[in-house]
Design a protein around this motif. Structure first.
Motif, PDB file in Angstrom:
ATOM      1  N   VAL A 136     -28.797  19.684 -26.971  1.00 20.30           N
ATOM      2  CA  VAL A 136     -29.102  20.681 -25.951  1.00 20.30           C
ATOM      3  C   VAL A 136     -28.337  20.340 -24.679  1.00 20.30           C
ATOM      4  CG1 VAL A 136     -30.932  21.701 -24.537  1.00 20.30           C
ATOM      5  CG2 VAL A 136     -31.404  21.060 -26.906  1.00 20.30           C
ATOM      6  N   ASN A 137     -27.723  21.376 -24.073  1.00 22.07           N
ATOM      7  CA  ASN A 137     -27.020  21.214 -22.814  1.00 22.07           C
ATOM      8  C   ASN A 137     -27.666  22.150 -21.800  1.00 22.07           C
ATOM      9  OD1 ASN A 137     -25.274  21.335 -20.613  1.00 22.07           O
ATOM     10  ND2 ASN A 137     -23.455  21.091 -21.881  1.00 22.07           N
ATOM     11  N   ASN A 138     -28.554  21.609 -20.972  1.00 17.77           N
ATOM     12  CA  ASN A 138     -29.238  22.429 -19.972  1.00 17.77           C
ATOM     13  C   ASN A 138     -28.272  22.937 -18.911  1.00 17.77           C
ATOM     14  OD1 ASN A 138     -31.834  22.318 -21.077  1.00 17.77           O
ATOM     15  ND2 ASN A 138     -32.184  20.303 -20.174  1.00 17.77           N
ATOM     16  N   GLY A 139     -27.168  22.229 -18.704  1.00 14.55           N
ATOM     17  CA  GLY A 139     -26.193  22.615 -17.696  1.00 14.55           C
ATOM     18  C   GLY A 139     -25.563  23.971 -17.959  1.00 14.55           C
ATOM     19  N   ASP A 140     -25.196  24.235 -19.212  1.00 20.42           N
ATOM     20  CA  ASP A 140     -24.572  25.522 -19.514  1.00 20.42           C
ATOM     21  C   ASP A 140     -25.477  26.440 -20.344  1.00 20.42           C
ATOM     22  OD1 ASP A 140     -24.412  24.488 -22.087  1.00 20.42           O
ATOM     23  OD2 ASP A 140     -22.233  24.545 -22.198  1.00 20.42           O
ATOM     24  N   GLY A 141     -26.718  26.041 -20.574  1.00 17.25           N
ATOM     25  CA  GLY A 141     -27.673  26.895 -21.281  1.00 17.25           C
ATOM     26  C   GLY A 141     -27.359  27.104 -22.739  1.00 17.25           C
ATOM     27  N   THR A 142     -26.895  26.036 -23.416  1.00 13.57           N
ATOM     28  CA  THR A 142     -26.589  26.154 -24.835  1.00 13.57           C
ATOM     29  C   THR A 142     -27.302  25.068 -25.631  1.00 13.57           C
ATOM     30  OG1 THR A 142     -24.629  24.743 -24.723  1.00 13.57           O
ATOM     31  CG2 THR A 142     -24.285  27.118 -24.408  1.00 13.57           C
ATOM     32  N   ALA A 143     -27.397  25.313 -26.906  1.00 16.23           N
ATOM     33  CA  ALA A 143     -27.899  24.324 -27.856  1.00 16.23           C
ATOM     34  C   ALA A 143     -26.996  24.412 -29.076  1.00 16.23           C
ATOM     35  CB  ALA A 143     -29.342  24.627 -28.248  1.00 16.23           C
ATOM     36  N   VAL A 144     -26.682  23.260 -29.685  1.00 19.20           N
ATOM     37  CA  VAL A 144     -25.816  23.247 -30.862  1.00 19.20           C
ATOM     38  C   VAL A 144     -26.568  22.616 -32.021  1.00 19.20           C
ATOM     39  CG1 VAL A 144     -23.640  22.465 -31.849  1.00 19.20           C
ATOM     40  CG2 VAL A 144     -23.733  23.120 -29.437  1.00 19.20           C
ATOM     41  N   PHE A 145     -26.743  23.412 -33.071  1.00 26.52           N
ATOM     42  CA  PHE A 145     -27.351  22.941 -34.302  1.00 26.52           C
ATOM     43  C   PHE A 145     -26.230  22.604 -35.262  1.00 26.52           C
ATOM     44  CE2 PHE A 145     -30.537  25.649 -32.394  1.00 26.52           C
ATOM     45  CZ  PHE A 145     -31.734  25.002 -32.659  1.00 26.52           C
ATOM     46  N   THR A 146     -26.270  21.436 -35.891  1.00 26.68           N
ATOM     47  CA  THR A 146     -25.233  21.055 -36.847  1.00 26.68           C
ATOM     48  C   THR A 146     -25.855  20.519 -38.128  1.00 26.68           C
ATOM     49  OG1 THR A 146     -25.056  18.876 -35.813  1.00 26.68           O
ATOM     50  CG2 THR A 146     -23.477  20.534 -35.097  1.00 26.68           C
ATOM     51  N   GLY A 147     -25.132  20.696 -39.211  1.00 25.47           N
ATOM     52  CA  GLY A 147     -25.545  20.181 -40.511  1.00 25.47           C
ATOM     53  C   GLY A 147     -26.565  21.042 -41.211  1.00 25.47           C
ATOM     54  N   ASN A 148     -26.132  21.744 -42.245  1.00 23.12           N
ATOM     55  CA  ASN A 148     -27.040  22.550 -43.070  1.00 23.12           C
ATOM     56  C   ASN A 148     -27.909  23.488 -42.231  1.00 23.12           C
ATOM     57  OD1 ASN A 148     -26.265  21.177 -45.554  1.00 23.12           O
ATOM     58  ND2 ASN A 148     -27.390  19.437 -44.702  1.00 23.12           N
ATOM     59  N   VAL A 149     -27.269  24.234 -41.350  1.00 24.88           N
ATOM     60  CA  VAL A 149     -28.009  25.124 -40.445  1.00 24.88           C
ATOM     61  C   VAL A 149     -28.477  26.364 -41.204  1.00 24.88           C
ATOM     62  CG1 VAL A 149     -27.956  26.394 -38.274  1.00 24.88           C
ATOM     63  CG2 VAL A 149     -26.565  24.322 -38.536  1.00 24.88           C
ATOM     64  N   VAL A 150     -29.746  26.697 -41.009  1.00 23.04           N
ATOM     65  CA  VAL A 150     -30.341  27.891 -41.606  1.00 23.04           C
ATOM     66  C   VAL A 150     -31.053  28.650 -40.490  1.00 23.04           C
ATOM     67  CG1 VAL A 150     -31.969  28.810 -43.291  1.00 23.04           C
ATOM     68  CG2 VAL A 150     -30.687  26.725 -43.815  1.00 23.04           C
TER      69      VAL A 150
END
Length: 159
Positions: free
Chosen positions: A45-59
């Motif tokens: 999670v990056n609160n600075g730019d308002g993003t979250a990155v899910f990695t690996g077998n994302v559903v």
């Protein structure tokens, strides 16, 4: 689900090749206000730019729609509470009960209900297939447009 009549006309007019074709996507009139459930091996999670990155077998699941990918970047709305957009990459697959679409990347804009798949797109509807470079799906009305040297294979009686 049946392809829209225009797709059939385009296909018959040019031997299984066209530049653009309209399609129906599973008769799905997706309720884009339904909760979006995301599962993955890792979350950053990056609160600075308002993003979250899910990695690996994302559903990702919303109603009857299911999206899988190697990575999904989530952009939140300015209020920081609602999801505005999902950027999926790495073996993207979007499916519902009747149809499936594969691509290298996809961007799902939640409010508009629009999914844009790019890179070697393959749409499968029962025994019929359609391939191109870009597929824009409108989940609110269950329609889409395939672009980029479209190639279709219709199976008589199977559509």
């Amino acid at each position: 689900m049946k392809f829209v009549v225009l797709a059939l006309c385009l296909t018959l007019a040019t031997p299984a090749l066209a530049q653009q074709a309209k399609v129906a996507f599973g008769g799905l009139s997706q309720d884009t206000s339904l909760p979006v459930n995301v599962e993955a091996d890792t979350l950053s999670v990056n609160n600075g730019d308002g993003t979250a990155v899910f990695t690996g077998n994302v559903v990702v699941v919303q109603g009857e729609m299911r999206l899988t990918a190697a990575e999904v970047r989530v952009e939140y709305a300015p209020d920081g509470k609602a999801i505005a957009r999902l950027h999926a990459s790495g073996g993207v697959l979007i499916a519902n009960a009747a149809d499936a679409a594969e691509a290298r990347e996809a961007v799902y804009t939640i409010d508009s209900g629009t999914v844009v798949l790019t890179g070697d797109v393959l749409l499968t509807q029962g025994p019929s297939t359609m391939a191109g470079q870009k597929l824009t799906l409108n989940l609110k009305d269950g329609t889409g447009v395939m672009e980029g040297r479209v190639s279709t294979t219709f199976v008589p009686g199977g559509n």
